[in-house]
Design a protein around this motif. Structure first.
Motif, PDB file in Angstrom:
ATOM      1  N   ASP A   5      -0.706  -9.839  -9.920  1.00  0.00           N
ATOM      2  CA  ASP A   5       0.040  -8.592  -9.819  1.00  0.00           C
ATOM      3  C   ASP A   5       0.391  -8.331  -8.360  1.00  0.00           C
ATOM      4  OD1 ASP A   5       1.212  -6.202 -10.465  1.00  0.00           O
ATOM      5  OD2 ASP A   5      -0.679  -5.105 -10.581  1.00  0.00           O
ATOM      6  N   TYR A   6       1.686  -8.317  -8.049  1.00  0.00           N
ATOM      7  CA  TYR A   6       2.157  -8.124  -6.682  1.00  0.00           C
ATOM      8  C   TYR A   6       3.043  -6.895  -6.621  1.00  0.00           C
ATOM      9  CZ  TYR A   6       0.457 -12.827  -6.026  1.00  0.00           C
ATOM     10  OH  TYR A   6      -0.336 -13.925  -5.966  1.00  0.00           O
ATOM     11  N   ASN A   7       2.895  -6.121  -5.544  1.00  0.00           N
ATOM     12  CA  ASN A   7       3.667  -4.893  -5.392  1.00  0.00           C
ATOM     13  C   ASN A   7       4.837  -5.029  -4.431  1.00  0.00           C
ATOM     14  OD1 ASN A   7       2.028  -3.438  -7.141  1.00  0.00           O
ATOM     15  ND2 ASN A   7       0.545  -3.049  -5.530  1.00  0.00           N
ATOM     16  N   THR A   8       4.804  -5.983  -3.521  1.00  0.00           N
ATOM     17  CA  THR A   8       5.861  -6.121  -2.530  1.00  0.00           C
ATOM     18  C   THR A   8       6.323  -7.564  -2.458  1.00  0.00           C
ATOM     19  OG1 THR A   8       4.301  -6.528  -0.730  1.00  0.00           O
ATOM     20  CG2 THR A   8       4.940  -4.241  -1.120  1.00  0.00           C
ATOM     21  N   TYR A  34       5.976 -13.118  -2.620  1.00  0.00           N
ATOM     22  CA  TYR A  34       5.268 -11.934  -3.100  1.00  0.00           C
ATOM     23  C   TYR A  34       3.967 -11.817  -2.309  1.00  0.00           C
ATOM     24  CZ  TYR A  34       8.193 -13.021  -7.174  1.00  0.00           C
ATOM     25  OH  TYR A  34       9.230 -13.321  -8.009  1.00  0.00           O
ATOM     26  N   ASP A  36       0.343  -9.233  -1.767  1.00  0.00           N
ATOM     27  CA  ASP A  36      -0.460  -8.055  -2.047  1.00  0.00           C
ATOM     28  C   ASP A  36      -1.824  -8.255  -1.401  1.00  0.00           C
ATOM     29  OD1 ASP A  36      -1.716  -5.813  -2.906  1.00  0.00           O
ATOM     30  OD2 ASP A  36      -1.165  -6.028  -4.994  1.00  0.00           O
ATOM     31  N   GLN A  38      -4.013  -6.195  -0.829  1.00  0.00           N
ATOM     32  CA  GLN A  38      -5.039  -5.312  -1.378  1.00  0.00           C
ATOM     33  C   GLN A  38      -5.757  -5.921  -2.578  1.00  0.00           C
ATOM     34  OE1 GLN A  38      -5.775  -2.525   0.300  1.00  0.00           O
ATOM     35  NE2 GLN A  38      -4.200  -3.244   1.709  1.00  0.00           N
ATOM     36  N   SER A  39      -5.229  -7.009  -3.135  1.00  0.00           N
ATOM     37  CA  SER A  39      -5.864  -7.612  -4.305  1.00  0.00           C
ATOM     38  C   SER A  39      -6.406  -8.987  -3.953  1.00  0.00           C
ATOM     39  CB  SER A  39      -4.858  -7.734  -5.458  1.00  0.00           C
ATOM     40  OG  SER A  39      -3.981  -8.811  -5.226  1.00  0.00           O
ATOM     41  N   SER A 131      10.075 -10.492 -11.127  1.00  0.00           N
ATOM     42  CA  SER A 131      10.460  -9.433 -10.193  1.00  0.00           C
ATOM     43  C   SER A 131      11.682  -8.693 -10.714  1.00  0.00           C
ATOM     44  CB  SER A 131      10.743 -10.007  -8.803  1.00  0.00           C
ATOM     45  OG  SER A 131      11.819 -10.919  -8.850  1.00  0.00           O
TER      46      SER A 131
END
Length: 142
Positions: A5-8, A34, A36, A38-39, A131
């Motif tokens: 799971d990637y946000n940016t 991609y 992330d 934080q993960s 995406s």
């Protein structure tokens, strides 16, 4: 399969094609990245070579609405943080859907602004990478 799971991220690409009036055929080479931090998934990259078909509907003088579909091979790579032991590489089928608006500025120059959905197939050890994006395109007619 695990879900990454990637946000940016970002995407860049280049393509060439042929215009048949309201229809277009083309090839596109793209790179997606991609990230992330934080993960535990770290960083992912996808390189794809897509064969595209598109349809345009002219409206007003120099404007078009377009729809497109592409399919092709991709190389997906997930680089996990150093404390996690598994990174992944896989060759996967990818597809994309596009829609948007275009404008012809001159005989040889036009631009497009639209939406693109891109997705790979599931990998052996991870779910698809996908995406949703807004794309800006500059086209040169030779």
């Amino acid at each position: 399969n695990r879900t990454a799971d990637y946000n940016t991220g970002y995407s860049v690409g280049a393509g060439a094609g042929i215009d048949f009036g309201n229809w277009r055929l083309g090839l596109e080479l793209s790179h997606r990245s991609y990230d992330d931090s934080q993960s535990s998934w770290g960083h992912a990259e996808v390189n794809a070579l897509m064969a595209n078909v598109g349809w345009e509907l002219d409206y007003w003088e120099s404007n078009v609405f377009y729809l497109g579909l592409g399919v092709g091979p991709s190389l997906a790579k997930i680089q996990r943080p150093a404390h996690v032991h598994h990174s992944y590489n896989d060759s996967l089928v990818a597809y994309q859907l596009t829609a948007g608006f275009g404008h012809r500025f001159s005989e040889g120059l036009s631009g497009r602004l639209g939406y693109k959905y891109f997705s790979t197939a599931n990998g052996d050890e991870f779910d698809r990478l996908y995406s949703h994006g807004v794309e800006a395109v500059l086209e040169l007619d030779l």
